[in-house]
Design a protein around this motif. Structure first.
Motif, short mmCIF file in Angstrom:
data_model
loop_
_atom_site.label_atom_id
_atom_site.label_comp_id
_atom_site.label_asym_id
_atom_site.label_seq_id
_atom_site.Cartn_x
_atom_site.Cartn_y
_atom_site.Cartn_z
N VAL A 83 0.85 -1.19 0.00
CA VAL A 83 0.00 0.00 0.00
C VAL A 83 0.88 1.24 0.00
CG1 VAL A 83 -1.82 1.27 1.19
CG2 VAL A 83 -1.81 -1.25 1.23
N ILE A 84 0.69 2.11 -0.98
CA ILE A 84 1.53 3.30 -1.11
C ILE A 84 1.13 4.42 -0.16
CG2 ILE A 84 2.25 5.14 -2.68
CD1 ILE A 84 2.16 3.08 -4.96
N PRO A 85 -0.13 4.89 -0.15
CA PRO A 85 -0.46 6.04 0.70
C PRO A 85 -0.38 5.68 2.19
CG PRO A 85 -2.11 5.74 -1.02
CD PRO A 85 -1.28 4.50 -0.99
N PRO A 86 0.35 6.44 2.98
CA PRO A 86 0.47 6.13 4.42
C PRO A 86 -0.86 6.04 5.13
CG PRO A 86 2.08 7.79 3.77
CD PRO A 86 1.17 7.61 2.60
N GLU A 87 -1.82 6.87 4.72
CA GLU A 87 -3.11 6.90 5.41
C GLU A 87 -3.95 5.66 5.14
OE1 GLU A 87 -3.66 9.24 1.52
OE2 GLU A 87 -2.09 8.92 3.03
N LEU A 88 -3.53 4.82 4.20
CA LEU A 88 -4.29 3.61 3.88
C LEU A 88 -3.54 2.33 4.25
CD1 LEU A 88 -5.73 4.56 0.36
CD2 LEU A 88 -6.91 4.61 2.56
N ARG A 89 -2.42 2.44 4.91
CA ARG A 89 -1.59 1.25 5.15
C ARG A 89 -2.18 0.26 6.14
NH1 ARG A 89 4.23 4.37 4.61
NH2 ARG A 89 4.13 4.52 2.33
N GLU A 90 -3.17 0.67 6.91
CA GLU A 90 -3.83 -0.29 7.78
C GLU A 90 -4.65 -1.32 7.00
OE1 GLU A 90 -3.41 -0.81 11.00
OE2 GLU A 90 -1.88 0.77 10.94
N LEU A 91 -4.86 -1.07 5.71
CA LEU A 91 -5.56 -2.05 4.86
C LEU A 91 -4.70 -3.26 4.54
CD1 LEU A 91 -7.03 0.43 2.20
CD2 LEU A 91 -8.35 -0.76 3.97
N ALA A 92 -3.41 -3.16 4.75
CA ALA A 92 -2.45 -4.16 4.28
C ALA A 92 -2.72 -5.54 4.86
CB ALA A 92 -1.03 -3.71 4.64
#
Length: 297
Positions: free
Chosen positions: A53-62
């Motif tokens: 996941v590139i955007p830091p704000e979306l990394r909890e999706l990983a």
């Protein structure tokens, strides 16, 4: 989406994960979807659950956190396909029936991939899943009845096990339906085309990505390329589709013409105005600039 039964030409593209359709064949999808006499069907084999996941704000999706990336990428894919004109779309076996197999790096910098030592029980690349996957793909082929099918070369382009599996499935499906499929193409990038594209972006002021090392980006010898599609007219649609895949693709516009993109490894790639293909199966001569040229309806 209901397929237009009156369409004289029918194109089927089979991809491993959301974003692959845009990165490798977005121009062809946009070009042929815009043609009222051509129906276009895109098959996606997984939800891309193992992607970074590139955007830091979306990394909890990983996958190593909330493991919600696959569901999010359904939304991204829908946006990308809408940008490319809204082709018919299917998930192989239904959404999330098979899972992204993941990959491990196999040298050549951060681009080439190999199969992980352990696979998820629902992994697309699981050896025991092949027969069921082929049966599901043949169901689509029998419904769509495409004269032209597009997927990857034998190495999947860069070795990812799901790309390799998609190649094997498509090759088997084409072999099983010789009365339906007239041509099979592999999506590739010719070496000269890639080098010219890189020369236009590497060294540009403000380029946020690193230049690739020698042979770090996959390409094929120019002599292997049989067909080149000019997709300049669909540049804006392709950029919009890439931006829709925000978890996977970063897009940088120089403001002076050249556009660069990168995956999570931040290796610069050029946005090319030509898509290149190898005629892997079908009667010649290979078409120079149209996947359907010379085919009977």
């Amino acid at each position: 989406m209901t397929l237009p039964r009156t369409a004289g030409r029918r194109l089927l593209l089979v991809h491993a994960h959301p974003d692959d359709e845009t990165l490798t064949t977005g121009g062809a999808i946009a070009r042929y979807t815009a043609d009222p006499d051509t129906s276009v069907t895109v098959v996606t084999c997984t939800l891309g659950e193992e992607g970074e996941v590139i955007p830091p704000e979306l990394r909890e999706l990983a996958p190593d956190r909330a493991d919600q990336l696959g569901g999010y990428r359904v939304h991204e894919l829908a946006g990308a396909l809408a940008a490319l004109g809204g082709p018919d779309h299917r998930y192989l076996g239904g959404a999330a029936h098979w899972r992204d197999s993941g990959m491990v790096l196999a040298g050549h910098g951060d681009v080439w991939a190999a199969t992980p030592a352990e696979l998820h029980p629902r992994a697309l690349a699981a050896p025991e899943a092949f027969d069921e996957q082929l049966a599901r793909l043949l169901e689509i082929v029998d419904e769509v009845r495409p004269q032209v099918v597009v997927s990857y070369a034998h190495d999947g382009g860069y070795g990812h096990p799901d790309h390799v599996r998609a190649h094997r499935l498509v090759a088997a499906a084409v072999q099983a339906r010789p009365d339906v499929v007239a041509r099979l193409f592999h999506a590739v990038v010719g070496r000269t085309t890639l080098d010219k594209g890189l020369a236009e972006i590497v060294g540009l002021p403000g380029l946020p990505f690193r230049a690739p090392g020698e042979d770090e980006l996959p390409s094929v010898p120019d002599a292997e390329v049989t067909t080149r599609l000019d997709v300049t007219a669909h540049r804006a649609a392709r950029i919009e589709a890439m931006r829709a895949h925000a978890t996977q693709i970063s897009v940088w516009d120089s403001g002076h013409g050249p556009v660069a993109l990168a995956m999570s490894n931040e290796v610069a790639q050029p946005l090319l105005d030509v898509e290149e293909y190898v005629l892997a199966h079908g009667a010649g001569p290979a078409p120079a600039d149209d996947l359907f040229s010379g085919l009977d309806r």
